[in-house]
Write an enzyme that holds these catalytic residues in place. Structure first.
Site, mmCIF file in Angstrom:
data_model
loop_
_atom_site.group_PDB
_atom_site.id
_atom_site.type_symbol
_atom_site.label_atom_id
_atom_site.label_comp_id
_atom_site.label_asym_id
_atom_site.label_seq_id
_atom_site.Cartn_x
_atom_site.Cartn_y
_atom_site.Cartn_z
ATOM 1 C CD GLN A 75 -3.350 -0.778 -0.253
ATOM 2 O OE1 GLN A 75 -3.525 0.939 -0.206
ATOM 3 N NE2 GLN A 75 -3.758 -1.380 -1.120
ATOM 4 C CB SER A 76 4.092 1.270 -1.326
ATOM 5 O OG SER A 76 5.254 3.228 -1.367
ATOM 6 C CG ASN A 77 0.495 6.575 1.141
ATOM 7 O OD1 ASN A 77 -0.586 6.117 0.485
ATOM 8 N ND2 ASN A 77 0.617 6.473 1.951
#
Ligand code: PLP
Length: 321
Positions: A75-77
């Site tokens: 879920q890396s922004n």
């Protein structure tokens, strides 16, 4: 010392981001709390990584790269914003992500799909495995006459941190325009580049302002952040010594990185109920919980002007519960 403007960047963000006082939170905490809206940097859903990418993607283009590779959790922004910024510059993005956390098509994975990013998962806990794969991919690209540019996790390298040195320059201009003297900046410390850039920027442009990083991960930031500050300082030929003790940290990681904490969830509700603003459970909720804890423990006086950096994170909001 070099002037920051001598180091080239590619404009990606809509700047300056808004900065304003939060009246209800200020009343509740008996101090003056301001919010710096870096969740409104203007690419995709916004967030802090856009400022770092202005320097990193300039470097990528200057080196003749057509493809950017980066990594992070599922879920890396940062990975999602790298894909969005690459699109803006007509480059390809390859996201080599850890198969950890929520990797199904939710949250940032929906955005990665819409952005057309080439997403690959690696079943590992160790970024060394991922960097090895990135090297292999770059070698393969080169055989096809293409060129990859590797960005480490979070874009937390000295060049990326310059984006947050520049953010303090922007804050100093906003302070001057509104005749406000900022005494504190509070941010989330995830991979450390934002904190390092802010702390160095404060030394340069807001010397009376104390920067506190709220740890949302359990890496050794007491070593990582000063080290990154020194390396970023050397890009600017800044000569003054930087002591480890210059770095202020507060641990709010709770149950772990990307795992919501009770204090973080309460802080998200506090800001939503008082100001109608939305934080995220991985970074900014825990960071704001850190600010609330500092206020409770008497870190701020009624005359202080405290800036809370809203660093984004909306992409994970509908995936991490
Ligand atoms: C990456 C990130 C941070 C932390 O920034 P670092 O430079 O990695 O320490 C904070 N907030 C959000 C929303 C992020 O995506």
């Amino acid at each position: 010392m070099k002037n920051l403007s001598e180091i080239p960047r590619v404009p990606l963000a809509v700047l300056p981001t808004p900065l304003y006082r939060l009246p209800n939170v200020s009343t509740a905490l008996h101090t003056n709390v301001y919010i710096k809206r870096d969740d409104m940097t203007g690419v995709s859903l916004g967030g802090n990584k856009v400022r770092k990418l202005e320097y990193l993607l300039y470097d990528a283009k200057a080196q003749g790269a057509d493809t950017v590779l980066t990594t992070g959790g599922a879920q890396s922004n940062h990975a999602m914003l790298t894909a969005a910024c690459a699109n803006k510059l007509g480059m390809h993005a390859m996201l080599i992500l850890k198969k950890r956390g929520v990797w199904e098509k939710r949250g940032n994975q929906i955005l990665n799909d819409l952005l057309g990013a080439d997403v690959r998962f690696v079943d590992t806990d160790d970024y060394a495995d991922i960097y090895a794969q990135m090297d292999d991919i770059c070698a393969a690209l080169e055989k096809q006459g293409r060129k990859g540019y590797r960005i480490p996790v979070g874009g937390s390298v000295p060049l990326g941190s310059l984006g947050y040195v520049r953010c303090v320059y922007e804050l100093a201009e906003q302070a001057a325009a509104t005749h406000t003297r900022f005494s504190h900046i509070v941010c989330a410390t995830g991979s450390g580049g934002t904190h390092a850039g802010l702390a160095l920027g404060a030394k340069l442009y807001l010397p009376d302002c104390k920067v506190t990083g709220i740890m949302v991960d359990d890496d050794p930031f007491d070593r990582i952040v000063p080290d990154l500050m020194r390396k970023t300082a050397s890009l600017l030929d800044y000569q003054e010594p930087i002591a480890d003790a210059d770095v202020r940290l507060l641990d709010m990681v709770g149950p772990g990185y990307a795992k919501p904490s009770a204090e973080g969830q309460a802080a998200i509700r506090m800001l939503a109920e008082n100001e109608g603003l939305i934080l995220d459970p991985v970074y900014t909720g825990k960071a704001f919980a850190g600010l609330l804890k500092m206020a409770r423990e008497g870190a701020f006086t009624p005359d202080d002007n405290v800036v809370f950096l809203h660093s984004g994170g909306a992409g994970g909001l509908f995936a991490i519960l």
